[in-house]
Design a protein around this motif. Structure first.
Motif, PDB file in Angstrom:
ATOM      1  N   LEU A  91      -2.079  13.074   1.626  1.00 25.90           N
ATOM      2  CA  LEU A  91      -1.482  12.082   1.035  1.00 25.90           C
ATOM      3  C   LEU A  91      -2.074  11.366   1.846  1.00 25.90           C
ATOM      4  N   LEU A  92      -2.665  10.054   2.165  1.00 20.23           N
ATOM      5  CA  LEU A  92      -2.736   8.657   2.882  1.00 20.23           C
ATOM      6  C   LEU A  92      -1.969   7.926   2.962  1.00 20.23           C
ATOM      7  N   ASN A  93      -1.403   6.995   1.554  1.00 20.33           N
ATOM      8  CA  ASN A  93      -0.226   6.133   1.658  1.00 20.33           C
ATOM      9  C   ASN A  93       0.815   6.536   2.169  1.00 20.33           C
ATOM     10  N   PRO A  94       2.055   6.186   2.213  1.00 19.26           N
ATOM     11  CA  PRO A  94       3.414   6.653   2.460  1.00 19.26           C
ATOM     12  C   PRO A  94       4.317   6.616   0.861  1.00 19.26           C
ATOM     13  N   ILE A  95       5.168   7.491   0.963  1.00 18.26           N
ATOM     14  CA  ILE A  95       6.072   7.967  -0.316  1.00 18.26           C
ATOM     15  C   ILE A  95       6.564   7.273   0.481  1.00 18.26           C
ATOM     16  N   CYS A  96       7.534   6.381   0.164  1.00 16.51           N
ATOM     17  CA  CYS A  96       8.317   4.939  -0.432  1.00 16.51           C
ATOM     18  C   CYS A  96       9.823   5.575  -0.545  1.00 16.51           C
ATOM     19  N   PHE A  97      10.915   5.594   0.205  1.00 18.37           N
ATOM     20  CA  PHE A  97      12.395   5.908  -0.693  1.00 18.37           C
ATOM     21  C   PHE A  97      12.958   4.095   0.138  1.00 18.37           C
ATOM     22  N   LEU A  98      13.768   3.134  -0.353  1.00 18.75           N
ATOM     23  CA  LEU A  98      14.497   2.175  -0.484  1.00 18.75           C
ATOM     24  C   LEU A  98      15.979   2.669  -0.864  1.00 18.75           C
ATOM     25  N   ASN A 131       0.895  -1.629  -0.300  1.00 17.26           N
ATOM     26  CA  ASN A 131      -0.137  -0.231  -0.164  1.00 17.26           C
ATOM     27  C   ASN A 131       0.301   1.394   0.454  1.00 17.26           C
ATOM     28  N   ALA A 132       2.055   1.595  -1.026  1.00 13.69           N
ATOM     29  CA  ALA A 132       2.804   2.830  -0.398  1.00 13.69           C
ATOM     30  C   ALA A 132       2.354   3.283  -1.351  1.00 13.69           C
ATOM     31  N   ALA A 133       2.300   4.671  -1.633  1.00 20.85           N
ATOM     32  CA  ALA A 133       1.824   5.377  -2.899  1.00 20.85           C
ATOM     33  C   ALA A 133       2.925   5.174  -4.480  1.00 20.85           C
ATOM     34  N   CYS A 134       4.118   4.890  -3.789  1.00 22.47           N
ATOM     35  CA  CYS A 134       5.263   5.037  -5.299  1.00 22.47           C
ATOM     36  C   CYS A 134       6.376   4.637  -3.810  1.00 22.47           C
ATOM     37  N   ILE A 176       6.012   9.976   4.634  1.00 24.61           N
ATOM     38  CA  ILE A 176       7.458   9.405   4.208  1.00 24.61           C
ATOM     39  C   ILE A 176       7.984   8.334   5.030  1.00 24.61           C
ATOM     40  N   VAL A 177       8.367   7.001   3.961  1.00 22.14           N
ATOM     41  CA  VAL A 177       9.534   6.286   4.834  1.00 22.14           C
ATOM     42  C   VAL A 177      10.854   6.240   4.312  1.00 22.14           C
ATOM     43  N   GLU A 178      11.775   6.706   5.102  1.00 16.90           N
ATOM     44  CA  GLU A 178      13.110   6.299   3.978  1.00 16.90           C
ATOM     45  C   GLU A 178      13.868   4.810   4.884  1.00 16.90           C
ATOM     46  N   ASP A 179      14.451   3.730   3.997  1.00 16.27           N
ATOM     47  CA  ASP A 179      14.051   2.004   4.650  1.00 16.27           C
ATOM     48  C   ASP A 179      15.343   1.909   3.895  1.00 16.27           C
ATOM     49  N   TYR A 180      17.100   1.731   4.857  1.00 17.36           N
ATOM     50  CA  TYR A 180      17.957   1.583   4.613  1.00 17.36           C
ATOM     51  C   TYR A 180      18.244  -0.024   4.667  1.00 17.36           C
ATOM     52  N   VAL A 181      18.682  -0.350   3.358  1.00 13.64           N
ATOM     53  CA  VAL A 181      18.849  -2.464   3.318  1.00 13.64           C
ATOM     54  C   VAL A 181      19.750  -2.711   2.423  1.00 13.64           C
ATOM     55  N   SER A 182      20.834  -4.048   3.097  1.00 17.25           N
ATOM     56  CA  SER A 182      22.164  -4.648   1.999  1.00 17.25           C
ATOM     57  C   SER A 182      22.110  -5.462   1.373  1.00 17.25           C
ATOM     58  N   LEU A 183      22.772  -5.947   0.313  1.00 15.46           N
ATOM     59  CA  LEU A 183      22.322  -6.603  -0.494  1.00 15.46           C
ATOM     60  C   LEU A 183      23.312  -7.371  -0.793  1.00 15.46           C
ATOM     61  N   GLY A 184      23.923  -8.842  -0.725  1.00 15.48           N
ATOM     62  CA  GLY A 184      24.582  -9.396  -1.327  1.00 15.48           C
ATOM     63  C   GLY A 184      26.036  -9.902  -0.125  1.00 15.48           C
ATOM     64  N   GLY A 185      26.210  -9.905   0.527  1.00  9.97           N
ATOM     65  CA  GLY A 185      27.248  -9.787   1.757  1.00  9.97           C
ATOM     66  C   GLY A 185      27.540  -9.015   2.450  1.00  9.97           C
TER      67      GLY A 185
END
Lengths: 255, 461
Positions: free
Chosen positions: B166-173, B87-90, B201-210
């Protein structure tokens, strides 16, 4: 087969021998009362049966339904059907009372291979038990025991017992601090649960509770041993004469 | 000092290359902004523990490393499945700081909303950014903010026009991928919410691959106009060797209401700066945070709340759960300026230590220059109560579930401060999963193997 068989149970806490050889057999359908002065080991016995790990068993054995109770973790004992109503129920901020109760019931159901209940299934059962204990539904949305009065906490213990339907209920001084109205409500809840296949151990300091929950057997615990057993009349005798006389017939505690 | 100069030398080289190719290198104001920021960075260098603001956090593991600027790199869309938010707006996706249009979901276009990458916005219409970009973040007092500004080229750009709700969150990954050599990325986000807007607003910080060495030095400027109601979520869940320094600078106009929620679950050496300036009368700000560390994680939360106008309220609530050798820091600084009468500022930091080696440093710092204000602060440190654990177990709940319930109860204080929203659901799910892991590992007390994992960042540095 007896439901609970305690044979020569010895328990040590902080380097002190608290229980010095307890023998007790409880059959389904029976209500046993354990009375005794402060410090005699009543609560220790209750906690050991609920498998509190801080208490070291130094001798003896306990069979519950033929199984080695002392080898069980607290959660296993609970799932096998042991329920301890705490003398001092614990406040747990942040966990909703209804959620806690449903988690406990589902843990027990899962242990017995039954389906878990969702919140909707649970509600009718829950309401029925609340009514039995004359409890306000609002208490269920609050955190476990947080901000409950003494009487509300004790009623909440019996509510949990009514939902979990144990084989053996151990009531640890459930009467202490209750006014007569609360005492009657709690007793009504307990009496409603008496049945031919369920047993109870009622630990109390006072005879008052035993007017409401009439036991089949009364045992007097003093200095870590059961020093006298009898029928309900023994409780009345104790009320009249006090514990001192009974203790005098035994060796005095070393100074 | 020589070592420090050498490091500055490396950055100088990186910067001179960067200035030639960066988007907007021919835009005068932007060029000047980057240059002055870089000059400031060279002047002050990385902070040491002698600096009061960095007393409990040793960043020498960062200052001694030699980083390259993270190049553009690709990630397969299928690897992102678990990072999508329902349900993210984007959802804008950045790989090592660079916007990836292919991986992003730009959502439906709403007339009141512009969502794009800062890099594209710089290329297309730099003038639209001049009024806000770099106007709020303080590059004078913080070297990492200066460094981020010097290398700012991409990130998220959001502009919400007056009255838009804006009801649904604007997300950054933000994804860090494993590289052969240590890389630094500098995501720079700008969110402009005009008056009477509402958004999450959502800022989401993740790692991929080791768990290769990677340093994410990120900064967000969020402008909230009159009466704007904005929720901001910062989620750090990179791997346990990652470096992450984030700065959230909030600019609040009259009666603007901002909730900042920080959820730190991952990262090795993490510094979370939250810096609201209550510039307009009657503005309010909730600064809510939960940090959960195990292994040798170092999670530092530095709050700087500036009350610059009368009748503003700020609430800081941070809860920490620390296991193994994890080290948490909570530094809550409140500055009440001379004119900020009737300020109502509150600060609470509660901590749960699950092992003997876990550590928390908590420090309130109040500077009050007005004379009619209400400021309170408090901190607690505790452990899981044996009594409560036994109580739950005596009802049939197994030990791991009981531990998880108690941890969750503690964490739920923070969850309850988040308004019902898909962003909250997302965070709640992450926290549940993470606490189950913590509840499990506390029981096993599995010893960490490699030498570095037995040392904290102080010793590594």
């Amino acid at each position: 087969m007896s439901l609970l068989e305690i044979k020569d149970l010895k328990v040590r806490v902080d380097n002190h021998d608290i229980l010095k050889g307890i023998n007790l057999t409880v059959n389904p359908g029976e209500v046993h009362s354990i009375m005794g002065p402060n410090g005699s080991g009543k609560s220790t016995l209750a906690q050991v049966l609920a498998r509190r790990e801080a208490y070291a068993v130094t001798g003896g054995e306990v069979l519950f339904n033929g199984k080695d109770l002392l080898a069980m973790k607290p959660e296993e004992a609970a799932c096998e059907g042991i329920f301890l109503a705490f003398q001092y129920p614990v406040e747990i901020p942040g966990i909703g009372n209804a959620y806690f109760l449903r988690s406990a019931l589902n843990a027990v159901r899962k242990y017995h291979g039954q389906d878990e209940m969702d919140a909707m299934d649970f509600l009718p059962l829950f309401r029925e038990k609340l009514k039995l204990l004359d409890m306000d539904e609002k208490l269920m949305n609050r955190s476990v025991n947080e901000g409950f009065s003494g009487g509300e906490k004790k009623r909440n213990e019996i509510l949990q017992m009514a939902v979990l339907q144990p084989r053996l209920a151990i009531l640890d001084e459930t009467d202490s601090g209750l006014d007569i109205d609360a005492l009657k409500i709690v007793s009504k809840g307990v009496n409603a649960m008496r049945s031919p296949d369920r047993a109870m151990i009622v630990v109390t300091h006072y005879q008052r509770l035993l007017n409401e929950i009439v036991p089949d057997f009364v045992h007097v615990l003093a200095n870590g041993r059961i020093v006298k057993s009898g029928g309900p009349e023994l409780a009345l005798e104790l009320e009249e004469k006090g514990y001192a006389e009974i203790e005098d017939t035994r060796q005095p505690m070393p100074a | 000092m020589i070592a420090a100069d050498e490091q500055i030398g490396t950055y100088l080289e990186l910067f001179s290359q960067f200035q030639k190719r960066a988007p907007g290198h021919d835009v005068r104001w932007l060029r000047d902004l980057r240059e002055s920021a870089f000059a400031r960075f060279c002047e002050v260098g990385f902070p040491t523990t002698h600096n009061e603001d960095w007393r409990f956090t040793n960043v020498s593991a960062i200052s001694r490393a030699t980083f390259e600027l993270a190049p553009k790199s690709a990630v397969a869309a299928r690897d992102l499945g678990s990072y999508r938010i329902a349900n993210a707006a984007c959802q804008l996706v950045f790989v090592n700081g660079h916007f990836s249009r292919e991986l992003s979901n730009l959502g439906d276009t709403s007339p009141g909303l512009t969502v794009s990458s800062l890099g594209e916005q710089i290329s297309v219409d730099p003038a639209s950014l001049e009024a806000h970009l770099g106007r709020y973040l303080n590059i004078q007092r913080d070297a990492f903010s200066a460094l981020n500004t010097a290398f700012a080229e991409d990130g998220a750009y959001v502009h919400i026009r007056r009255g838009t709700v804006l009801l649904n969150p604007i997300c950054f990954l933000f994804i860090s991928t494993a590289r052969d050599r240590p890389v630094i990325s500098s995501p720079r986000n700008l969110i402009v919410a005009e008056s009477e807007t509402q958004a999450t607003i959502v800022e989401d910080y993740v790692s991929l691959g080791g768990d290769a060495t990677a340093f994410c030095n990120t900064a967000t400027e969020l402008f909230a106009g009159d009466n704007a109601v904005i929720s901001h979520y910062m989620i750090e869940r990179e791997h346990q060797e990652a470096f992450n320094v984030s700065t959230l600078r909030l600019q609040q106009e009259r009666s603007a209401n901002i909730s900042s929620h920080s959820v730190l679950l991952g990262g090795g050496l993490v510094r979370n700066n939250v810096h609201p300036v209550l510039a307009g009368e009657g503005s309010e700000c909730l600064i809510n945070g939960l940090f959960i560390g195990n292994g040798h994680q170092h999670l530092d939360n530095y709050m700087l709340v500036e009350h610059a106008s009368p009748h503003c309220a700020s609430r800081q609530f941070y809860n920490g759960i620390l296991d193994d050798r994890a080290h948490g820091v909570f530094h809550g600084r409140i500055i009440v300026h001379k004119d900020a009468q009737k300020t109502d500022a509150k600060q609470t930091n509660r901590n749960l230590l699950l092992s003997d080696d876990a550590r928390i440093d908590t420090k309130p710092q109040l500077e009050i220059y007005a004379d009619d204000v209400k400021c309170t602060h408090g901190a607690t440190i505790g452990q899981i109560e044996e009594n409560a654990l036994f109580y739950l177990r005596s009802r049939g709940i197994d030990e791991i579930s009981a531990r998880k319930l108690l941890l969750l109860a503690f964490a739920s204080e923070c969850l309850e401060r988040m308004a019902a929203n898909p962003a909250r659901d997302h965070v709640e799910q992450l926290i549940h999963g993470h606490l189950l892991k913590i509840a499990n590992s506390t029981k096993n007390l599995a010893k960490l193997t490699t030498e570095d994992r037995d040392r904290n960042w102080e010793e590594i540095g």
